[in-house]
Write a protein that holds these residues in place. Structure first.
Motif, mmCIF file in Angstrom:
data_model
loop_
_atom_site.group_PDB
_atom_site.id
_atom_site.type_symbol
_atom_site.label_atom_id
_atom_site.label_comp_id
_atom_site.label_asym_id
_atom_site.label_seq_id
_atom_site.Cartn_x
_atom_site.Cartn_y
_atom_site.Cartn_z
ATOM 1 N N PHE A 5 0.821 -1.206 0.000
ATOM 2 C CA PHE A 5 0.000 0.000 0.000
ATOM 3 C C PHE A 5 0.859 1.262 0.000
ATOM 4 N N ASP A 6 2.007 1.198 -0.635
ATOM 5 C CA ASP A 6 2.952 2.317 -0.586
ATOM 6 C C ASP A 6 2.359 3.605 -1.153
ATOM 7 N N ASN A 7 1.489 3.492 -2.163
ATOM 8 C CA ASN A 7 0.949 4.679 -2.828
ATOM 9 C C ASN A 7 -0.515 4.921 -2.499
ATOM 10 N N LEU A 8 -0.979 4.315 -1.435
ATOM 11 C CA LEU A 8 -2.391 4.446 -1.067
ATOM 12 C C LEU A 8 -2.733 5.899 -0.730
ATOM 13 N N GLN A 9 -3.871 6.362 -1.225
ATOM 14 C CA GLN A 9 -4.325 7.725 -0.945
ATOM 15 C C GLN A 9 -5.590 7.785 -0.104
ATOM 16 N N HIS A 10 -6.421 6.733 -0.184
ATOM 17 C CA HIS A 10 -7.697 6.749 0.536
ATOM 18 C C HIS A 10 -7.903 5.463 1.324
ATOM 19 N N LEU A 11 -8.330 5.610 2.579
ATOM 20 C CA LEU A 11 -8.792 4.490 3.408
ATOM 21 C C LEU A 11 -10.237 4.771 3.789
ATOM 22 N N VAL A 12 -11.111 3.791 3.519
ATOM 23 C CA VAL A 12 -12.524 3.920 3.871
ATOM 24 C C VAL A 12 -12.912 2.775 4.799
ATOM 25 N N LEU A 13 -13.524 3.101 5.917
ATOM 26 C CA LEU A 13 -14.090 2.098 6.813
ATOM 27 C C LEU A 13 -15.604 2.176 6.692
ATOM 28 N N ASP A 14 -16.200 1.174 6.065
ATOM 29 C CA ASP A 14 -17.649 1.152 5.868
ATOM 30 C C ASP A 14 -18.277 0.257 6.930
ATOM 31 N N GLU A 15 -19.393 0.743 7.498
ATOM 32 C CA GLU A 15 -20.065 0.051 8.604
ATOM 33 C C GLU A 15 -19.060 -0.256 9.718
ATOM 34 N N ALA A 16 -18.400 0.790 10.161
ATOM 35 C CA ALA A 16 -17.365 0.643 11.183
ATOM 36 C C ALA A 16 -17.930 0.067 12.478
ATOM 37 N N ASP A 17 -19.154 0.449 12.841
ATOM 38 C CA ASP A 17 -19.736 -0.076 14.074
ATOM 39 C C ASP A 17 -19.903 -1.579 14.009
ATOM 40 N N ARG A 18 -20.300 -2.069 12.846
ATOM 41 C CA ARG A 18 -20.462 -3.517 12.683
ATOM 42 C C ARG A 18 -19.122 -4.236 12.775
ATOM 43 N N MET A 19 -18.081 -3.653 12.214
ATOM 44 C CA MET A 19 -16.758 -4.279 12.299
ATOM 45 C C MET A 19 -16.297 -4.389 13.749
ATOM 46 N N LEU A 20 -16.565 -3.358 14.535
ATOM 47 C CA LEU A 20 -16.181 -3.416 15.949
ATOM 48 C C LEU A 20 -17.026 -4.430 16.701
ATOM 49 N N ASP A 21 -18.320 -4.506 16.368
ATOM 50 C CA ASP A 21 -19.191 -5.503 17.000
ATOM 51 C C ASP A 21 -18.701 -6.922 16.718
ATOM 52 N N MET A 22 -18.111 -7.117 15.547
ATOM 53 C CA MET A 22 -17.634 -8.439 15.147
ATOM 54 C C MET A 22 -16.215 -8.717 15.634
ATOM 55 N N GLY A 23 -15.630 -7.792 16.400
ATOM 56 C CA GLY A 23 -14.325 -8.030 17.006
ATOM 57 C C GLY A 23 -13.134 -7.727 16.125
ATOM 58 N N PHE A 24 -13.295 -6.815 15.156
ATOM 59 C CA PHE A 24 -12.224 -6.527 14.208
ATOM 60 C C PHE A 24 -11.343 -5.343 14.610
ATOM 61 N N MET A 25 -11.521 -4.812 15.796
ATOM 62 C CA MET A 25 -10.748 -3.633 16.204
ATOM 63 C C MET A 25 -9.246 -3.876 16.080
ATOM 64 N N ASP A 26 -8.744 -4.960 16.642
ATOM 65 C CA ASP A 26 -7.300 -5.235 16.582
ATOM 66 C C ASP A 26 -6.833 -5.417 15.149
ATOM 67 N N ASP A 27 -7.651 -6.085 14.317
ATOM 68 C CA ASP A 27 -7.280 -6.290 12.922
ATOM 69 C C ASP A 27 -7.202 -4.962 12.180
ATOM 70 N N ILE A 28 -8.136 -4.060 12.461
ATOM 71 C CA ILE A 28 -8.131 -2.750 11.797
ATOM 72 C C ILE A 28 -6.862 -1.978 12.149
ATOM 73 N N ILE A 29 -6.529 -1.973 13.420
ATOM 74 C CA ILE A 29 -5.300 -1.278 13.856
ATOM 75 C C ILE A 29 -4.079 -1.907 13.203
ATOM 76 N N ARG A 30 -4.061 -3.207 13.117
ATOM 77 C CA ARG A 30 -2.924 -3.904 12.497
ATOM 78 C C ARG A 30 -2.808 -3.534 11.015
ATOM 79 N N ILE A 31 -3.932 -3.488 10.306
ATOM 80 C CA ILE A 31 -3.927 -3.137 8.889
ATOM 81 C C ILE A 31 -3.427 -1.713 8.687
#
Length: 436
Positions: free
Chosen positions: A145-171
């Protein structure tokens, strides 16, 4: 305001015109200018309001203005179904632009993984991914992702409900610090605010009608004993003129039970479960979307993972434990300025859940009278009656509240066959299409 006011590049504008989209929704009208200015954004909007296009259109416009092609945008989504839906929308909106995308998700065989890997190596413009499978590609060293310009988190509340917080931070650790970050969520609990504060820089904030059902939804409620639920559902489905129905239950076991009962009643119905193989789930959703399957049954996972217009009935077999899930369930109908019906079955155990739902939406859900052949409704629990008839503090009845509350609406007669039209049908007065 029209989409012409945004001055999108000609190829993107051509795609919008070919799809018949002319007028932005409120979230699109507010979010698109912010994204086009390059600012970070945290946006709260319920499902069905067009939030996907509110970030896709300005991102596609930005990519179309560039010369070199590389992975420009990463979109994180909680489920493979949503990732695929976003990918399909990119394909439609970007048809004339030459912009490419790939949906990256788990659950498939080795062939699917290899197809995703090849697409990534061919420098697609947009990667739409679920966190788990994306991490697998990142750790393999294939994805950069060296040239990445945009990061979008869609339905962020659902991702947190599903336990993806650590994965998001890692990404995010794999991403350039200099980027534009857009966070979209249907709800805004403290955890979302905390996440936003940690990954966004001086974001603009947009809030569109949090936790309120669409105005076109006719909300109804039946008080029932448990043994009356299945007979009532059969009655509603056979007597009502409904073309497309979703039934929600809070557990997989109840989904199976309801499916067996309705199947034995010779209704065309299928259950939808995370236990199914990916190919089975995709086949069921495709049948439902194409109106070949009129009834589908699932858990709350389905309320976030399906984007189908023309659903005219939602039945809650039981009230969801979280009132926010009620909003998402009934939000499957009355999408894109259409109308629909949402019916919730309430037993004694669900009285407090109903009370929380009504507190959130700011009004009581109208109670319908059971058809005579189903039997008598149970009386409302005393706590519920008191909560609506007395204000906090003085214990005095609200004028007329008790009489109005206890008046039951008659169960609606069967609608004439001409009342329902397939999505998009109608006369010249029909509502213009809305880009989701």
């Amino acid at each position: 305001m029209t989409f012409e006011d945004f001055n999108f590049n000609e190829h993107l504008a051509e795609g919008l015109n070919s799809m018949g989209y002319t007028t932005p929704t409120p979230i699109q009208a507010m979010a698109i200018p912010v994204v086009m200015q390059g600012k970070d954004l945290i946006a709260c909007a319920q499902t069905g309001t067009g939030k996907t296009a509110s970030y896709l259109l300005p991102v596609l416009n930005k990519i179309g203005e560039g010369d070199k092609r590389h992975i420009n945008t990463l979109i994180l989504a909680p489920t493979r179904e949503l990732a695929q839906q976003i990918d399909q929308q990119v394909e439609g909106l970007a048809y004339f632009t030459g912009i490419s995308s790939v949906a990256v998700f788990g659950g498939g065989d080795g062939i699917v993984y290899e197809q995703q890997r090849r697409a990534i190596q061919n420098n697609v413009d947009i990667v739409i991914a679920t966190p788990g499978r994306l991490i697998a590609h990142l750790t393999s060293g294939v994805l950069k992702f060296d040239n990445l310009q945009h990061l979008v988190l869609d339905e962020a509340d659902r991702m947190l409900d599903m336990g993806f917080m650590d994965d998001i931070i890692r990404i995010i650790r794999y991403l350039p610090a200099e980027r534009q970050t857009l966070l979209f969520s249907a709800t805004m609990p403290p955890r979302i605010r905390q996440l936003a504060n940690s990954i966004l820089r001086n974001p603009e904030s947009i809030n569109i009608a949090i936790s309120q059902p669409a105005a076109g939804i006719s909300q109804q409620m039946y008080r029932v004993h448990d043994h009356q639920k299945i007979p009532l559902i059969k009655h509603l489905l056979k007597e009502g003129n409904y073309l497309s129905t979703i039934i929600f239950s809070s557990t997989k076991e109840k989904v199976k039970d309801v499916y067996k009962e309705l199947k034995s009643a010779h209704l065309k119905v299928k259950a939808f479960s995370s236990d199914f193989k990916q190919t089975e789930r995709e086949e069921i959703l495709l049948e439902f979307k194409n109106k070949k399957l009129p009834i589908i049954i699932g858990t709350d996972a389905l309320s976030r993972g399906i984007d189908v217009e023309g659903i005219d009935l939602v039945i809650n077999y039981d009230a969801p434990p979280d009132p926010e899930d009620y909003i998402h369930r009934i939000g499957r109908t009355a999408r894109a300025a259409t109308t629909g019906t949402a019916i919730t079955l309430i037993n004694h155990r669900d009285e407090q859940k109903l009370k929380r739902i009504e507190q959130m939406i700011g009004k009581p859900v109208p109670q319908m009278e059971l058809p005579a052949e189903i039997g008598e409704s149970p009386a409302p629990a005393p706590e519920r009656t008191h909560s609506h008839n007395r204000p906090h503090g003085d214990g005095k009845s609200r004028s007329g509240a008790n009489n109005n509350r206890n008046k039951k609406k008659k169960w609606p007669r069967k609608k004439p066959s001409g009342d329902k039209k397939p999505n998009g049908a109608g006369d010249n007065s029909s509502t213009p299409p809305v880009v989701e």
